[in-house]
Scaffold this motif. Structure first.
Motif, PDB file in Angstrom:
ATOM      1  N   LEU A   1      68.452  65.285  88.079  1.00 28.54           N
ATOM      2  CA  LEU A   1      67.040  65.249  88.475  1.00 28.54           C
ATOM      3  C   LEU A   1      66.833  64.281  89.649  1.00 28.54           C
ATOM      4  O   LEU A   1      66.042  64.550  90.559  1.00 28.54           O
ATOM      5  CB  LEU A   1      66.175  64.816  87.287  1.00 28.54           C
ATOM      6  N   ALA A   2      67.569  63.155  89.639  1.00 25.20           N
ATOM      7  CA  ALA A   2      67.391  62.144  90.694  1.00 25.20           C
ATOM      8  C   ALA A   2      67.792  62.677  92.062  1.00 25.20           C
ATOM      9  O   ALA A   2      67.281  62.223  93.079  1.00 25.20           O
ATOM     10  CB  ALA A   2      68.200  60.889  90.365  1.00 25.20           C
ATOM     11  N   VAL A   3      68.720  63.628  92.113  1.00 25.47           N
ATOM     12  CA  VAL A   3      69.149  64.161  93.411  1.00 25.47           C
ATOM     13  C   VAL A   3      68.656  65.592  93.629  1.00 25.47           C
ATOM     14  O   VAL A   3      69.172  66.321  94.472  1.00 25.47           O
ATOM     15  CB  VAL A   3      70.690  64.076  93.593  1.00 25.47           C
ATOM     16  N   GLY A   4      67.631  65.973  92.872  1.00 27.85           N
ATOM     17  CA  GLY A   4      66.959  67.242  93.135  1.00 27.85           C
ATOM     18  C   GLY A   4      67.711  68.491  92.711  1.00 27.85           C
ATOM     19  O   GLY A   4      67.472  69.571  93.251  1.00 27.85           O
ATOM     20  N   CYS A   5      68.618  68.372  91.728  1.00 23.91           N
ATOM     21  CA  CYS A   5      69.333  69.565  91.244  1.00 23.91           C
ATOM     22  C   CYS A   5      68.403  70.438  90.404  1.00 23.91           C
ATOM     23  O   CYS A   5      67.418  69.968  89.832  1.00 23.91           O
ATOM     24  CB  CYS A   5      70.488  69.177  90.319  1.00 23.91           C
ATOM     25  N   LYS A   6      68.778  71.704  90.307  1.00 23.92           N
ATOM     26  CA  LYS A   6      68.171  72.569  89.298  1.00 23.92           C
ATOM     27  C   LYS A   6      69.001  72.373  88.026  1.00 23.92           C
ATOM     28  O   LYS A   6      70.228  72.472  88.066  1.00 23.92           O
ATOM     29  CB  LYS A   6      68.255  74.027  89.768  1.00 23.92           C
TER      30      LYS A   6
ATOM     31  N   LEU B   1      63.071  58.903  84.236  1.00 23.72           N
ATOM     32  CA  LEU B   1      63.615  58.555  85.557  1.00 23.72           C
ATOM     33  C   LEU B   1      62.963  57.275  86.062  1.00 23.72           C
ATOM     34  O   LEU B   1      61.738  57.183  86.118  1.00 23.72           O
ATOM     35  CB  LEU B   1      63.312  59.667  86.562  1.00 23.72           C
ATOM     36  N   PRO B   2      63.758  56.273  86.443  1.00 24.16           N
ATOM     37  CA  PRO B   2      63.150  55.049  86.993  1.00 24.16           C
ATOM     38  C   PRO B   2      62.664  55.299  88.422  1.00 24.16           C
ATOM     39  O   PRO B   2      62.976  56.321  89.017  1.00 24.16           O
ATOM     40  CB  PRO B   2      64.305  54.051  86.977  1.00 24.16           C
ATOM     41  N   LYS B   3      61.914  54.342  88.926  1.00 27.35           N
ATOM     42  CA  LYS B   3      61.446  54.431  90.309  1.00 27.35           C
ATOM     43  C   LYS B   3      62.657  54.349  91.233  1.00 27.35           C
ATOM     44  O   LYS B   3      63.429  53.408  91.156  1.00 27.35           O
ATOM     45  CB  LYS B   3      60.519  53.248  90.592  1.00 27.35           C
ATOM     46  N   LEU B   4      62.831  55.328  92.097  1.00 28.14           N
ATOM     47  CA  LEU B   4      64.012  55.358  92.959  1.00 28.14           C
ATOM     48  C   LEU B   4      63.714  54.720  94.327  1.00 28.14           C
ATOM     49  O   LEU B   4      62.587  54.349  94.618  1.00 28.14           O
ATOM     50  CB  LEU B   4      64.495  56.803  93.131  1.00 28.14           C
ATOM     51  N   ALA B   5      64.769  54.636  95.141  1.00 21.61           N
ATOM     52  CA  ALA B   5      64.665  53.913  96.416  1.00 21.61           C
ATOM     53  C   ALA B   5      63.520  54.388  97.327  1.00 21.61           C
ATOM     54  O   ALA B   5      62.767  53.553  97.831  1.00 21.61           O
ATOM     55  CB  ALA B   5      66.002  53.970  97.140  1.00 21.61           C
ATOM     56  N   PRO B   6      63.346  55.702  97.559  1.00 19.26           N
ATOM     57  CA  PRO B   6      62.309  56.103  98.521  1.00 19.26           C
ATOM     58  C   PRO B   6      60.903  55.635  98.131  1.00 19.26           C
ATOM     59  O   PRO B   6      60.124  55.182  98.979  1.00 19.26           O
ATOM     60  CB  PRO B   6      62.391  57.644  98.495  1.00 19.26           C
ATOM     61  N   GLU B   7      60.603  55.707  96.829  1.00 19.73           N
ATOM     62  CA  GLU B   7      59.282  55.308  96.356  1.00 19.73           C
ATOM     63  C   GLU B   7      59.078  53.794  96.535  1.00 19.73           C
ATOM     64  O   GLU B   7      58.033  53.329  96.992  1.00 19.73           O
ATOM     65  CB  GLU B   7      59.177  55.680  94.871  1.00 19.73           C
ATOM     66  N   ARG B   8      60.135  53.034  96.169  1.00 21.85           N
ATOM     67  CA  ARG B   8      60.022  51.582  96.311  1.00 21.85           C
ATOM     68  C   ARG B   8      59.909  51.181  97.776  1.00 21.85           C
ATOM     69  O   ARG B   8      59.195  50.247  98.125  1.00 21.85           O
ATOM     70  CB  ARG B   8      61.253  50.917  95.699  1.00 21.85           C
ATOM     71  N   LYS B   9      60.618  51.904  98.624  1.00 20.38           N
ATOM     72  CA  LYS B   9      60.594  51.602 100.050  1.00 20.38           C
ATOM     73  C   LYS B   9      59.163  51.727 100.583  1.00 20.38           C
ATOM     74  O   LYS B   9      58.672  50.858 101.292  1.00 20.38           O
ATOM     75  CB  LYS B   9      61.535  52.579 100.774  1.00 20.38           C
ATOM     76  N   LYS B  10      58.498  52.808 100.185  1.00 14.36           N
ATOM     77  CA  LYS B  10      57.106  53.015 100.607  1.00 14.36           C
ATOM     78  C   LYS B  10      56.232  51.856 100.141  1.00 14.36           C
ATOM     79  O   LYS B  10      55.400  51.349 100.881  1.00 14.36           O
ATOM     80  CB  LYS B  10      56.585  54.327 100.006  1.00 14.36           C
ATOM     81  N   GLU B  11      56.429  51.446  98.891  1.00 16.07           N
ATOM     82  CA  GLU B  11      55.636  50.335  98.355  1.00 16.07           C
ATOM     83  C   GLU B  11      55.838  49.064  99.176  1.00 16.07           C
ATOM     84  O   GLU B  11      54.883  48.351  99.473  1.00 16.07           O
ATOM     85  CB  GLU B  11      56.057  50.052  96.907  1.00 16.07           C
ATOM     86  N   TYR B  12      57.100  48.785  99.519  1.00 21.24           N
ATOM     87  CA  TYR B  12      57.395  47.540 100.238  1.00 21.24           C
ATOM     88  C   TYR B  12      56.772  47.562 101.629  1.00 21.24           C
ATOM     89  O   TYR B  12      56.291  46.548 102.121  1.00 21.24           O
ATOM     90  CB  TYR B  12      58.907  47.312 100.352  1.00 21.24           C
TER      91      TYR B  12
END
Ligand SMILES: [Zn+2]
Length: 472
Positions: free
Chosen positions: A64-69, A291-302
């Motif tokens: 799920l974290a890397v967008g698989c089906k 799923l925990p908060k991943l890098a892209p989401e945290r990056k936006k927050e920062y």
């Protein structure tokens, strides 16, 4: 026409479940050999496998974290081959119907972004380990049956640098999701590289496979060597043979291990001891919630906190850095200030270590305390660095105590400083006239003189203010 290198990667990553994939034995690295074994993982007659639900969950989480089906229906198959570390003479794996399909990761090399597609992620079990001694070879079955995911990319990479960027991103994602400890030295993440070369516009060349590389550096060097070797062969009119090659890290060369086998050589067939794996959409959704908060989401927050994109990227490259940054921020809500210290001083310490050893063990609350002293002008930068050096090695060191013990408290007494500076200003008429003429660089001279006169304790900001007042 120039040559093009085409690279695909297979990554094996051990899942950090408590128990093995098909039995209840402990999944633990470094225990005494052959102590975490049972009839199932040592293939005693009549022993039957039972699938570990946690292994399935972790594999789905990564998918799920890397967008698989995530496939509702997947099948475990037997991959048949003999090797002393494989007690059953087959490995339980997935071929026709893997658990996860598709997905991908974005990488960036020299400022150029590229999407690397995944082919699949499937669940399988690890083999045991051979230990070679001067008396012969021994086998340790503790690792036999440990759950693995194999993450297979499409051949979307065209340089060693792209391959390493992909592996770094993949490792970082595994750590964010928390499904593997990714320790390269312990072999919990291992890389196989498929590589071929062809001329622009021509069909893909014959590929070779480099097996079991276990460091980014080895991947980088092995790809460079192997692509140059293939080009040299082809230019000399010799065909490339499809084969598995071994990378010798000391000699910096690849060698033929065995001519490459195809999947039909392994006589895959569905394991009759295991029913097909059915996962419902509801179950998949319940895992997605974890799923925990991943890098892209945290990056936006920062970035929304005022950090630059570059700083936000640095902090979110690893979950550990992001978690640490947020923990310090909870104590001292100064995002830019905290970020600067972490990306400069903490990363400097980490970069001196091997990749596997890059752990931040500092107590975030204590670091926040030290940074507050610095921010409030109680200590200057040199003092802050001195205290930080001690804190890095002594995790319980108290920064407030250290300020007193080491006499690092900044001189913030205006009257005391003014007396020192009056003398310096009187002794240096040339510098005074330069500063008056607008040469701001001269201020550094006054700050330097003040530091000398106070054994480095003067508050530089205060020094500048007083000097300006004095020369008026
Ligand atoms: Zn077992």
């Amino acid at each position: 026409m120039s040559w093009k290198t085409v690279i695909g990667l297979e990554v094996h990553s051990e899942l950090n479940t408590k128990t093995k994939c098909f039995c209840g034995c402990k999944n633990e690295f470094g225990d005494k050999p052959n102590t975490n074994c049972c009839p199932v993982c040592t293939a005693m007659p009549g022993a039957l496998p039972v699938l570990n639900r946690d292994a399935v969950e972790r594999a789905i989480l990564m998918g799920l974290a890397v967008g698989c089906k995530i496939n509702n229906y997947s099948v475990f198959e037997r991959k048949n081959y003999f090797y002393p570390d494989l007690a059953k003479a087959y490995q339980i794996s997935q071929l026709e119907y893997p658990l996860c399909l598709g997905g991908g990761l974005e990488i960036e090399v020299d400022g150029v972004k590229k999407f690397i597609r995944l082919n699949r992620i499937h669940l399988e079990e690890d083999a045991g380990k051979l230990i070679h001694t001067s008396h012969g070879s021994l086998v340790d079955y503790n690792r036999g049956g440990v759950p693995l995911i194999e993450i297979v990319s499409e051949p979307d990479m065209n340089s060693a640098e792209e391959a390493v960027a992909y592996l770094e991103k993949l490792r970082s994602t595994l750590l964010y999701v928390g499904v593997s400890d990714c320790k390269m030295q312990e072999g919990s993440i291992r890389f196989d590289v498929n590589i071929s070369v062809n001329r622009e516009g021509e069909p893909l060349g014959t590929r070779t496979e480099l097996k079991n590389l276990n460091s980014f550096k080895a991947v980088l060097r092995a790809i460079k060597y192997e692509s140059a070797r293939q080009i040299e062969e082809l230019e000399a009119g010799r065909p490339i043979i499809q084969e598995t090659r071994r990378w010798d890290d000391e000699k910096g060369k690849t060698y033929t291990m065995r001519t490459k086998e195809d999947s039909q050589d392994y006589r895959y067939f569905p394991d009759p001891d295991l029913i097909p794996l059915n996962v419902t959409d509801k179950y998949i959704e319940s895992i997605r919630q974890k799923l925990p908060k991943l890098a892209p989401e945290r990056k936006k927050e920062y970035i929304s906190l005022g950090l630059t994109e570059q700083d936000a990227t640095l902090l979110t490259n690893e979950r550990e850095y992001a978690d640490f940054f947020e923990a310090v921020l909870r104590e001292l809500n100064e995002p830019k200030f905290v970020c600067n210290w972490i990306t400069a001083e903490v990363f400097k310490k980490l970069n001196a270590l091997e990749v596997d050893d890059r752990k931040i063990t500092l107590n975030p609350a204590l670091l926040a305390k030290m940074l507050k002293l610095y921010k409030d002008g109680e200590i200057n930068q040199a003092g802050a660095r001195k205290i930080f050096d001690i804190m890095w090695n002594d995790l319980t060191a108290n920064p407030e105590k250290l300020v007193n013990e080491l006499g690092l408290k900044q001189m913030n007494d205006t009257n005391e400083l003014r007396a020192v500076l009056e003398r310096i200003v009187n002794d240096n008429p040339k510098a005074v006239s330069e500063l008056k003429a607008g040469n701001e660089k001269t201020m550094a001279f006054f700050v330097g003189q003040a530091m000398k006169a106070t054994q480095g304790k003067a508050n530089p900001k205060l020094v500048a203010d007083i000097v300006r007042e004095l020369i008026k």
